[in-house]
Structures are given as structure tokens and as C-alpha cells.
Design a protein around this motif. Structure first.
Motif, PDB file in Angstrom:
ATOM      1  N   LEU A  28      50.029  25.867  36.870  1.00  0.00           N
ATOM      2  CA  LEU A  28      48.856  25.007  36.653  1.00  0.00           C
ATOM      3  C   LEU A  28      48.004  25.492  35.481  1.00  0.00           C
ATOM      4  CD1 LEU A  28      47.658  24.125  40.279  1.00  0.00           C
ATOM      5  CD2 LEU A  28      49.097  22.787  38.739  1.00  0.00           C
ATOM      6  N   PHE A  29      48.668  25.694  34.334  1.00  0.00           N
ATOM      7  CA  PHE A  29      47.996  26.070  33.096  1.00  0.00           C
ATOM      8  C   PHE A  29      47.230  27.389  33.229  1.00  0.00           C
ATOM      9  CE2 PHE A  29      48.088  21.398  33.399  1.00  0.00           C
ATOM     10  CZ  PHE A  29      48.968  21.137  32.369  1.00  0.00           C
ATOM     11  N   GLY A  30      47.779  28.302  34.033  1.00  0.00           N
ATOM     12  CA  GLY A  30      47.206  29.630  34.145  1.00  0.00           C
ATOM     13  C   GLY A  30      46.301  29.847  35.333  1.00  0.00           C
ATOM     14  N   ILE A  31      46.069  28.840  36.167  1.00  0.00           N
ATOM     15  CA  ILE A  31      45.149  28.987  37.304  1.00  0.00           C
ATOM     16  C   ILE A  31      45.745  29.887  38.376  1.00  0.00           C
ATOM     17  CG2 ILE A  31      43.990  27.736  39.163  1.00  0.00           C
ATOM     18  CD1 ILE A  31      43.572  25.441  37.276  1.00  0.00           C
ATOM     19  N   PHE A  32      47.051  29.768  38.636  1.00  0.00           N
ATOM     20  CA  PHE A  32      47.726  30.593  39.629  1.00  0.00           C
ATOM     21  C   PHE A  32      48.869  31.362  38.972  1.00  0.00           C
ATOM     22  CE2 PHE A  32      46.125  27.027  42.202  1.00  0.00           C
ATOM     23  CZ  PHE A  32      45.355  27.726  43.120  1.00  0.00           C
ATOM     24  N   SER A  33      49.224  32.503  39.565  1.00  0.00           N
ATOM     25  CA  SER A  33      50.408  33.216  39.108  1.00  0.00           C
ATOM     26  C   SER A  33      51.628  32.699  39.872  1.00  0.00           C
ATOM     27  CB  SER A  33      50.261  34.718  39.325  1.00  0.00           C
ATOM     28  OG  SER A  33      50.417  35.055  40.687  1.00  0.00           O
ATOM     29  N   VAL A  34      52.802  33.060  39.388  1.00  0.00           N
ATOM     30  CA  VAL A  34      54.041  32.578  39.995  1.00  0.00           C
ATOM     31  C   VAL A  34      54.498  33.460  41.150  1.00  0.00           C
ATOM     32  CG1 VAL A  34      54.793  31.574  37.808  1.00  0.00           C
ATOM     33  CG2 VAL A  34      55.539  33.875  38.424  1.00  0.00           C
ATOM     34  N   PHE A  35      53.726  34.490  41.499  1.00  0.00           N
ATOM     35  CA  PHE A  35      54.178  35.468  42.486  1.00  0.00           C
ATOM     36  C   PHE A  35      53.610  35.160  43.874  1.00  0.00           C
ATOM     37  CE2 PHE A  35      53.907  37.692  38.360  1.00  0.00           C
ATOM     38  CZ  PHE A  35      55.272  37.838  38.149  1.00  0.00           C
ATOM     39  N   ASN A  36      54.505  34.879  44.795  1.00  0.00           N
ATOM     40  CA  ASN A  36      54.145  34.640  46.190  1.00  0.00           C
ATOM     41  C   ASN A  36      54.013  35.994  46.883  1.00  0.00           C
ATOM     42  OD1 ASN A  36      53.922  33.915  48.858  1.00  0.00           O
ATOM     43  ND2 ASN A  36      55.788  32.665  48.913  1.00  0.00           N
ATOM     44  N   ALA A  37      52.808  36.359  47.291  1.00  0.00           N
ATOM     45  CA  ALA A  37      52.548  37.693  47.834  1.00  0.00           C
ATOM     46  C   ALA A  37      53.375  37.981  49.083  1.00  0.00           C
ATOM     47  CB  ALA A  37      51.059  37.857  48.137  1.00  0.00           C
ATOM     48  N   ASP A  38      53.750  36.962  49.850  1.00  0.00           N
ATOM     49  CA  ASP A  38      54.541  37.174  51.061  1.00  0.00           C
ATOM     50  C   ASP A  38      55.926  37.739  50.749  1.00  0.00           C
ATOM     51  OD1 ASP A  38      52.464  36.204  52.557  1.00  0.00           O
ATOM     52  OD2 ASP A  38      53.306  34.201  52.813  1.00  0.00           O
ATOM     53  N   ALA A  39      56.407  37.531  49.516  1.00  0.00           N
ATOM     54  CA  ALA A  39      57.753  37.969  49.151  1.00  0.00           C
ATOM     55  C   ALA A  39      57.767  39.321  48.447  1.00  0.00           C
ATOM     56  CB  ALA A  39      58.413  36.924  48.252  1.00  0.00           C
ATOM     57  N   LEU A  40      56.597  39.973  48.306  1.00  0.00           N
ATOM     58  CA  LEU A  40      56.500  41.181  47.496  1.00  0.00           C
ATOM     59  C   LEU A  40      56.336  42.423  48.362  1.00  0.00           C
ATOM     60  CD1 LEU A  40      54.079  39.869  44.733  1.00  0.00           C
ATOM     61  CD2 LEU A  40      56.560  39.681  44.840  1.00  0.00           C
ATOM     62  N   SER A  41      56.851  43.554  47.844  1.00  0.00           N
ATOM     63  CA  SER A  41      56.732  44.818  48.575  1.00  0.00           C
ATOM     64  C   SER A  41      55.856  45.830  47.864  1.00  0.00           C
ATOM     65  CB  SER A  41      58.124  45.431  48.799  1.00  0.00           C
ATOM     66  OG  SER A  41      58.707  45.812  47.556  1.00  0.00           O
ATOM     67  N   SER A  42      55.786  45.804  46.516  1.00  0.00           N
ATOM     68  CA  SER A  42      54.985  46.799  45.803  1.00  0.00           C
ATOM     69  C   SER A  42      54.503  46.242  44.475  1.00  0.00           C
ATOM     70  CB  SER A  42      55.774  48.089  45.575  1.00  0.00           C
ATOM     71  OG  SER A  42      56.820  47.886  44.648  1.00  0.00           O
ATOM     72  N   LEU A  43      53.417  46.858  43.974  1.00  0.00           N
ATOM     73  CA  LEU A  43      52.801  46.424  42.723  1.00  0.00           C
ATOM     74  C   LEU A  43      52.237  47.649  42.014  1.00  0.00           C
ATOM     75  CD1 LEU A  43      51.466  44.410  40.727  1.00  0.00           C
ATOM     76  CD2 LEU A  43      49.592  44.192  42.365  1.00  0.00           C
ATOM     77  N   GLU A  44      52.647  47.846  40.769  1.00  0.00           N
ATOM     78  CA  GLU A  44      52.135  48.954  39.961  1.00  0.00           C
ATOM     79  C   GLU A  44      51.764  48.438  38.581  1.00  0.00           C
ATOM     80  OE1 GLU A  44      53.518  53.393  39.858  1.00  0.00           O
ATOM     81  OE2 GLU A  44      54.621  52.329  38.284  1.00  0.00           O
ATOM     82  N   VAL A  45      50.616  48.909  38.077  1.00  0.00           N
ATOM     83  CA  VAL A  45      50.115  48.483  36.772  1.00  0.00           C
ATOM     84  C   VAL A  45      49.987  49.715  35.878  1.00  0.00           C
ATOM     85  CG1 VAL A  45      48.283  47.301  35.528  1.00  0.00           C
ATOM     86  CG2 VAL A  45      48.835  46.616  37.874  1.00  0.00           C
ATOM     87  N   VAL A  46      50.598  49.657  34.690  1.00  0.00           N
ATOM     88  CA  VAL A  46      50.520  50.735  33.706  1.00  0.00           C
ATOM     89  C   VAL A  46      49.824  50.172  32.477  1.00  0.00           C
ATOM     90  CG1 VAL A  46      51.798  52.462  32.399  1.00  0.00           C
ATOM     91  CG2 VAL A  46      52.724  51.623  34.563  1.00  0.00           C
ATOM     92  N   LYS A  47      48.699  50.755  32.084  1.00  0.00           N
ATOM     93  CA  LYS A  47      47.948  50.241  30.926  1.00  0.00           C
ATOM     94  C   LYS A  47      47.787  51.276  29.826  1.00  0.00           C
ATOM     95  CE  LYS A  47      43.791  51.185  33.584  1.00  0.00           C
ATOM     96  NZ  LYS A  47      42.398  50.848  33.859  1.00  0.00           N
ATOM     97  N   GLY A  48      48.431  52.437  29.976  1.00  0.00           N
ATOM     98  CA  GLY A  48      48.389  53.485  28.961  1.00  0.00           C
ATOM     99  C   GLY A  48      49.241  54.656  29.411  1.00  0.00           C
ATOM    100  N   GLY A  49      49.499  55.592  28.514  1.00  0.00           N
ATOM    101  CA  GLY A  49      50.348  56.722  28.862  1.00  0.00           C
ATOM    102  C   GLY A  49      51.713  56.289  29.348  1.00  0.00           C
ATOM    103  N   PHE A  50      52.296  55.291  28.696  1.00  0.00           N
ATOM    104  CA  PHE A  50      53.518  54.652  29.181  1.00  0.00           C
ATOM    105  C   PHE A  50      54.678  55.640  29.270  1.00  0.00           C
ATOM    106  CE2 PHE A  50      50.966  51.484  27.010  1.00  0.00           C
ATOM    107  CZ  PHE A  50      50.907  50.465  27.943  1.00  0.00           C
TER     108      PHE A  50
END
Length: 795
Positions: free
Chosen positions: A219-241
Motif C-alpha cells: 500500500l505504497f509503503g504504509i505496511f511492510s510485507v512481513f507477517n509477524a506470525d510467520a517470523l522467529s527472529s529479527l536483527e538490525v545492523v546499522k554500523g560495524g558491519f
């Protein structure tokens, strides 16, 4: 007299290495002839210094799901480790010594086991869910804390915590949860698009089960494509890659899907105002083979159809919907071999269908992603773990217009997209507790379609035009997480990348370094450096994730984007397991992309390279973050002070100007409080400086500002500088409440949410209006006070 000096180079290795210096005072050199003497001496030292390796998998006891990042600690030896992306761990301890192993994971009861072994062993652990986030082990004092890790600018968010925060129109959106982190903002009001440390949206590598997702928004960026019920983990790296990541400049969002319950069947889902979803998982062969499948679809167009028809006398039909499908198959071939097959498919459609007496007109736009991956894990031994991956990723959009009638028929289709086929092999090697080595190599075959047109009509000749660009990308990496001393730890790596196009070859060697030094018991100093290259660009006139934004590769004219990022900070873990970090960063970017003045890419044809220009970017700032992942009250507090600028030789008269997402201040707070076992309350508040934009300060007639008096001529606006105006500050308050009822075999939840609780009219964009010769500027606001309700179920 015999004197022995012993130097232990690495106390965790299989054999202790000895340097023996012999000083003979009463013994003659003849004694050197007796090898038994030396054998006895070495046996005395080596026999008691042998080590063993314990390895295995850590899983959820109810589902047999692998737990990523679970902590394994041996406090008496001051050592610890954590599981990799597939739940595997390896730790080396002295043989024939009784030790206590402590295993913990957020949201699960900790487990303590006494071990006394004399040879390498495989030990698997099954952790029991605590049922709530209140019961979290704090027994592990030596591993798994933010101040212990050598990595910096990395945040792991429990999916359960993300699902507890206020929802937007009843939908849990993990990308909006990520926007609560310091240094990360939304591109626009209501958008799930990410702006990370002064970068652009295309500089974020978003991975689903290791596969890039090129357009992660509905919907033009309003929602993400990720259904939280189907996910097990989430990690965000923004530096020190770490060296294992490459191909983007600003961030990595690494998302893993659930594997599927190997023990029993489980279903959960929800019904909201905008969309409904369902997830089913269970064993195909118990303890050996399992599946997970989930789906989500919006029905806004179905609900709005009667109203839309009544207002247009049935002549028009609105088409506005999206859907997601996730699936995963998990098969354990043996104790050492696992096979995973997963796929994602999602699609959006927006259009209008018009009917009249003699003809039907249908127009709109469709876009979507497909990813598919097959993975084989093999455990070579207790210290070596391998993973072979094959994957395909596709993103495509289609702009269409069709007319069918008695007198005229035509069909217009305009396509654009990107297709990837890839293979890679990764290994984890843990020779001892001082080294964790990761290495891998891979290749990707890209096919870009910047534009493809198809026109068919009764009175015009058929036109089929396809513009394709092919490229091959190769990469290899090696990194080592090294425990240099008890206080000093570093992650050192090197990423090699090559990119081959039809007319140009680019090669890049990218060093990575991240290190920490423990200053006090729970406080460490951290520093990092990363050099990154990016070989694809997103041509965009906006930052709201429109599907008309186009992915294109580097060419002989468009050079790869580059970034050097340095960061310095401190990390602290309180005794209540609250993580606190303070970081300062500086990022320098080369060959960033902007449209030339007045240029647009829509239906631009094959000359898109002439419509853009490249320059330099610079961003720097400081971040403060407090994160409590578990407990009766959990949440996050973050503040960012930052600057982001751009410099192009042919824009703004060659002078530096602020980037459109330059925001000086950004403050966010999110809290979740479990009032009782049945009632959970949540809220978040966001304050951010406004975006920058270009506003004219004068109006002139004719071809130059010197001809002000020629009022009969068309007028033009005078802009003193690019992005010379800052929009009003953005702020809003969201709130939510969850009411849970647990039955013997099922759980149901009612979730209430309010978006923008005090109805703040935040600016979405500003436009000019002429009236009686006077120019005024008006603000458009997109989302005001929005209540929502949804119903969730599990059984």
C-alpha cells in the motif's frame, strides 16, 4: 637441577604447547639421550591440560524450533558463547572437570546442567517457554550481554515484544518497530520505509531467510510485507558491519521465518479492520519433518465497494488490495544434516475499472515480490558447521491500461523489475573459545529490466520493447570473532566483492573491524570501522516506497556507491538486564544518486543514465539507547542528534545542502506493561525534526530574476538554495491494549489500538497555491486520529 618455563599460547587448544628451557647443573649431557625422560615430562603437563568440545542445538521444547542467539555460559571458567542462525553452538572446556553450564534465552526458563566429560560430546538443549516475558533467566553473567559482544550498532528485537507494541490499523508491523531504534526514522508519515543514519531507502539490505527483498512494502509503503506470525527472529545492523554482509551502505535487516512445529499442530491468526491473517504449522513426520504456512490479505476494496458504487452510480469499481503467502519446509535427514525450503510471495494491486454502455476501461498498477530458497545444513564435527544455499528473488511492477469496446480496443503494459539467481556456501568454524571464524563465498546473476513496453490496439501497430541489463556479482568473506584477552575482544573481517556488467568490471576489497574493551564489570568501550560498496541504485522521486521506483545497476557512467563509517561508543548492562548504549558515528558516502533538476524517470526510456547525477554525502551524529527486552514492564527509549548533507557539482550551484531526510533531533519511547496475566497495555511517543524541502522565496516574470516588472510574461519561482526550508516537527502518541483469555486448548485476544491519539496534524507535504497574484503555501496532513480493533486466536 632442571628448570622448566611453561608458556600457554592458547589454553583452550587440544594440546597445550610448551617451551621447555633446561638448565643442567648436576646432570650431564648424557641424560639427554633418554627420550623416556622427556616423554614423562611432556605427559605430565599435557595429560592434565587436554580439552573437550561440547556442541549441539538449542530448541524450543514445544515446537523443536531452533533458538537463534541463545546464550550458553560456564561462569566458573568465565567463558560463554551463543547459538548461530541455525541454533548451533560449540564450546570448549577442560576434560575430566565438573562444570556447570547455564543456558538462557529471552522469554524462556533458563536451564542449568552439570557436565563432567572426558571426550567430545553432542548435547542438545530444549528450553521451556516461560509463558510470559516476565520469567527470564539472569543467571548468565558472562555471555550474551550487550557490553560483552564485540559488535556495535546491532540490535536484536524479540518478535514477542514487537507484537506487543501498539498496532497500526490492527496490523503488527516489524518495520515500524525498527523505526523506534536510534538512528532510524520513517521516510514519511505512515511509511514503513527506513532512513538509517542519513542514508537513502535503497541503502538498506532487507533479508528474509537470507534472501534480499527489494520492495518490502504494501500500500505504497504504509505496511511492510512481513507477517509477524510467520517470523522467529529479527536483527538490525546499522554500523560495524560483520564481513559476512555486503552490498548496501546503511543497514542490514536480517529476518528469519519460523521453521514449523515438529511436535504438534498449531494455528494462530487474526481478524482486523483492514486485513486478516492465519498461520498453520505442524509435523509431517514427528520430530523429523515439519511445515509452516501463513497467509494474509486485505479486504478494504471489498468493504468499500458498495459505498464506491453507490457514489458513482455503479460505473466505477475500486481495486485496492494486497496479500502475502509464507511457507517453509524443515526436514532433519540425520543428526548432522538438515534441509530447509522456504518461499514468500506477495502482491499489491491498485486500480479503477470503469463501465459504460459500450466499453470497459481498466487501469492501474500491480507490484510484488517472490523469494524462494533451499538450504542444506551439515555438521562436519563439533567445531565445523556448513550451510549451502540456493535462492531466487524477483521484484516486478506492471503499469497497465486497457480499453475494450465496440469501436476501439487497445492494451498498454509497462513493466520493470529485477530478477536474482544465487548460490552461496558459508561455514562456521569454532576451533576454541577464543575464536569464532565465519567464511563463505557466493555468486548472484542479476537481470534488470528498467523498462519494457507492450502496446496492442485495433488501429495501431503492435509494439514490444524490452530493455534488459545483465550482471554477475561475486563475493567472498572471512571474519573472526577473537577473544584477545579477558577484557579485549574484536571482530576482524574482510569482504571481497566483484561486479561484472556488459561494459565494466568493478572489484572491491572491504575491511571490517569492530572491537570492545571491558572497562568495568558491566561496562565496555566499543569502536568500529566498515567500508561498504553498493552496486545497485533505486531511482526514486519520493521516499514513500512507490512501486514506480526503479532498481538499476551500476554502469560505465554510474559508479558504485561507497561508504566509510566509523563509530565509537559505550555499552552497559544493568543487573536487571537493561541494555544501555551511547554511540557517536561518522559516515562518508561517495557516488550517491540524485535526479537532475526537473528530471523524472517515469516512462523515460533507455536514457535514464542521463537524468541522474552523482555526488558525495556526509552524515554524523550521536545516539542514546535504553532497551529492556523482558519483564513485567519492557520497552525502549532512544534519542538521536544527527546531521546529513549532500554535495553535487551540478546541483545547488555546487554548494553543500541538507539531505531531505536530515533531521536534527529524533526522540522515541515505547513501553509495554503487563497489568495482569490477562491485560497488557502499551504506548509509544515519537518526536522528530521535520524533513527539509525546497521552498521559493520570490516570484519573477520573464527569463531571469532581473525582469520583475514584466507582469505580462509567465512567472517563475526563485529558489535561493536546495532544501532551504525545514517542515514543522513531527510528533504523535500511539496507545494499545491487549485482553487475553487462555482456555485449555486455545487462546484468544482482543487488541485495541489508537494511532495519533491527540490528532496531531503532521505535515505530509507542502504545496503552493496562487490566488489574486498572491502565493501561499499549504500543508497536507495524511493520518489523524485512527482507532482500531482486531481479534487474534491461537489453538
Amino acid at each position: 637441577m632442571l628448570h622448566v618455563d611453561t608458556v600457554i599460547l592458547c589454553p583452550q587448544w587440544e594440546l597445550t604447547i610448551l617451551f621447555v628451557t633446561c638448565r643442567f647443573y648436576s646432570l650431564t649431557t648424557a641424560n639427554m639421550k633418554y627420550p623416556f625422560f622427556w616423554f614423562l615430562l611432556l605427559s605430565t603437563y599435557c595429560g592434565f591440560s587436554q580439552n573437550i568440545t561440547i556442541s549441539g542445538f538449542i530448541v524450543d521444547s514445544l515446537s523443536d524450533e531452533k533458538l537463534i542467539g541463545a546464550v550458553i555460559a560456564v561462569p566458573s571458567l568465565n567463558i560463554g558463547t551463543s547459538t548461530n542462525a541455525y541454533g548451533f553452538y560449540s564450546i570448549t572446556v577442560p576434560a575430566n572437570e565438573n562444570i556447570i553450564m547455564q543456558i538462557s534465552y529471552v522469554g524462556f526458563r533458563s536451564q542449568i546442567r552439570s557436565v563432567n566429560l572426558h571426550k567430545n560430546e553432542n548435547i542438545n538443549f530444549s528450553l521451556v517457554s516461560s509463558g510470559t516475558l516476565r520469567e527470564v533467566s539472569v543467571a548468565s553473567e558472562r555471555a550474551g550481554k550487550i557490553h560483552e559482544s564485540s559488535q556495535m550498532s546491532v540490535v536484536s528485537i524479540p518478535i514477542a515484544q514487537a507484537k506487543s507494541l501498539p498496532t497500526f490499523l490492527g496490523e503488527v508491523d516489524i518495520m515500524k518497530t525498527i523505526q523506534l531504534l536510534p538512528g532510524i526514522q520513517a521516510a514519511n508519515e505512515g511509511s514503513s520505509n527506513l532512513i538509517v543514519r542519513g542514508g537513502s531507502p535503497d541503502q538498506n539490505l532487507i533479508l528474509l531467510d537470507g534472501v534480499p527483498v527489494y520492495n518490502a512494502y504494501h500500500l505504497f509503503g504504509i505496511f511492510s510485507v512481513f507477517n509477524a506470525d510467520a517470523l522467529s527472529s529479527l536483527e538490525v545492523v546499522k554500523g560495524g558491519f560483520p564481513a559476512r554482509y555486503g552490498g548496501r551502505l546503511s543497514s542490514v535487516v536480517d529476518i528469519k521465518m519460523k521453521e514449523g512445529n515438529k511436535q504438534k499442530y498449531h494455528t494462530e491468526g487474526g481478524i482486523g479492520l483492514l486485513a486478516s491473517r492465519i498461520m498453520v504449522e505442524g509435523p509431517i513426520v514427528k520430530n523429523k519433518m515439519s511445515f509452516m504456512i501463513s497467509g494474509r490479505r486485505t479486504y478494504y476494496d471489498i468493504l468499500a465497494r458498495p459505498l464506491y458504487r453507490s457514489q458513482t452510480d455503479g460505473k466505477y469499481r475500486l481495486v485496492l488490495n494486497f496479500y502475502d503467502l509464507n511457507a517453509k519446509l524443515n526436514y532433519r535427514l540425520s543428526e548432522k544434516d538438515h534441509i530447509y525450503i522456504s518461499a514468500y510471495m506477495g502482491n499489491d494491486k491498485f486500480g479503477i475499472k470503469e463501465k459504460s454502455d459500450n466499453e470497459v476501461y481498466n487501469s492501474g498498477i500491480k507490484w510484488g515480490n517472490i523469494t524462494a530458497v533451499a538450504r542444506w545444513n551439515h555438521l562436519f564435527n563439533s567445531k565445523l558447521f556448513g550451510n549451502f544455499t540456493l535462492y531466487h528473488s524477483r521484484y516486478k511492477f506492471n503499469l497497465y491500461s486497457e480499453l475494450s469496446g465496440a469501436n476501439e480496443n487497445y492494451k498498454l503494459n509497462y513493466f520493470s523489475g529485477i530478477y536474482d539467481w544465487a548460490a552461496k556456501y558459508d561455514v562456521d568454524y569454532i576451533p576454541n573459545n577464543r575464536h569464532y571464524i565465519k567464511a563463505g563465498l557466493g555468486g548472484i546473476y542479476h537481470t534488470y529490466t528498467p523498462n519494457a513496453s507492450q502496446i496492442k490496439g485495433a488501429n495501431i501497430p503492435d509494439i514490444d520493447s524490452v530493455n534488459k541489463l545483465n550482471s554477475i556479482e561475486g563475493n567472498a568473506y572471512i571474519e573472526d570473532d577473537i577473544l584477545i584477552t579477558a577484557a579485549w575482544k574484536a571482530n576482524v573481517g574482510l569482504h571481497f566483492n566483484s561486479f561484472f556488467t556488459d561494459s565494466k568490471t568493478y572489484i572491491s576489497l572491504q575491511p571490517r573491524l569492530s572491537t570492545r574493551y571491558i572497562l568495568f564489570e558491566r561496562t565496555s568501550l566499543k569502536a568500529s570501522y566498515a567500508y561498504m560498496n553498493q552496486y545497485i541504485h533505486l531511482l526514486s522521486n519520493s521516499g514513500i516506497g512507490l512501486p514506480t521506483d526503479l532498481w538499476v545497476p551500476v554502469t560505465d557512467k554510474l559508479l558504485p556507491m561507497q561508504a566509510h563509517q566509523m563509530a565509537l561508543g559505550m555499552a552497559h548492562t544493568t543487573r536487571q538486564d537493561v541494555e544501555i548504549s551511547v554511540e557517536g558515528y561518522y559516515k562518508k558516502m561517495n557516488n550517491v544518486l540524485e535526479y537532475k533538476n526537473g528530471a523524472s524517470f517515469i516512462l523515460a526510456g533507455s536514457n535514464w543514465q542521463d537524468k541522474v547525477t552523482q555526488g558525495r554525502g556526509e552524515s554524523y551524529g550521536g545516539e542514546f539507547f535504553v532497551h529492556k527486552k523482558a519483564g513485567r514492564t519492557s520497552g525502549m527509549i532512544s534519542y538521536t542528534l544527527s546531521w546529513s548533507n549532500r554535495l553535487f557539482s551540478d546541483l545547488n550551484n555546487g554548494k553543500t545542502f541538507p539531505y531531505k531526510y536530515d533531521r536534527r533531533h529524533d526522540f522515541k519511547i515505547a513501553l509495554v506493561h503487563k497489568l495482569t496475566s490477562k491485560i497488557e497495555l502499551s504506548c509509544d511517543w515519537i518526536f522528530s525534526s521535520g524533513n527539509t524541502m525546497s521552498i521559493p522565496t520570490a516570484k519573477y516574470y520573464g527569463s531571469s530574476p532581473n525582469s520583475f516588472m514584466s507582469v505580462d510574461e509567465p512567472y517563475n519561482y526563485y529558489y535561493p538554495a536546495r532544501n532551504n526550508y525545514r517542515m514543522p516537527a513531527y510528533h504523535r502518541l500511539d496507545a494499545g491494549a491487549k485482553f487475553t483469555k487462555v482456555k485449555s486448548k486455545s487462546t484468544r485476544e482482543w487488541v485495541l489500538g489508537i494511532y495519533n491519539m491527540y490528532n496531531r496534524r503532521n505535515p505530509f507535504y507542502i504545496y503552493s497555491e496562487e490566488k489574486n497574484g498572491i502565493t501561499t503555501f499549504k500543508q497536507i496532513s495524511l493520518l489523524g486520529f485512527l482507532p482500531s480493533i482486531s481479534y487474534n486466536f491461537k489453538f
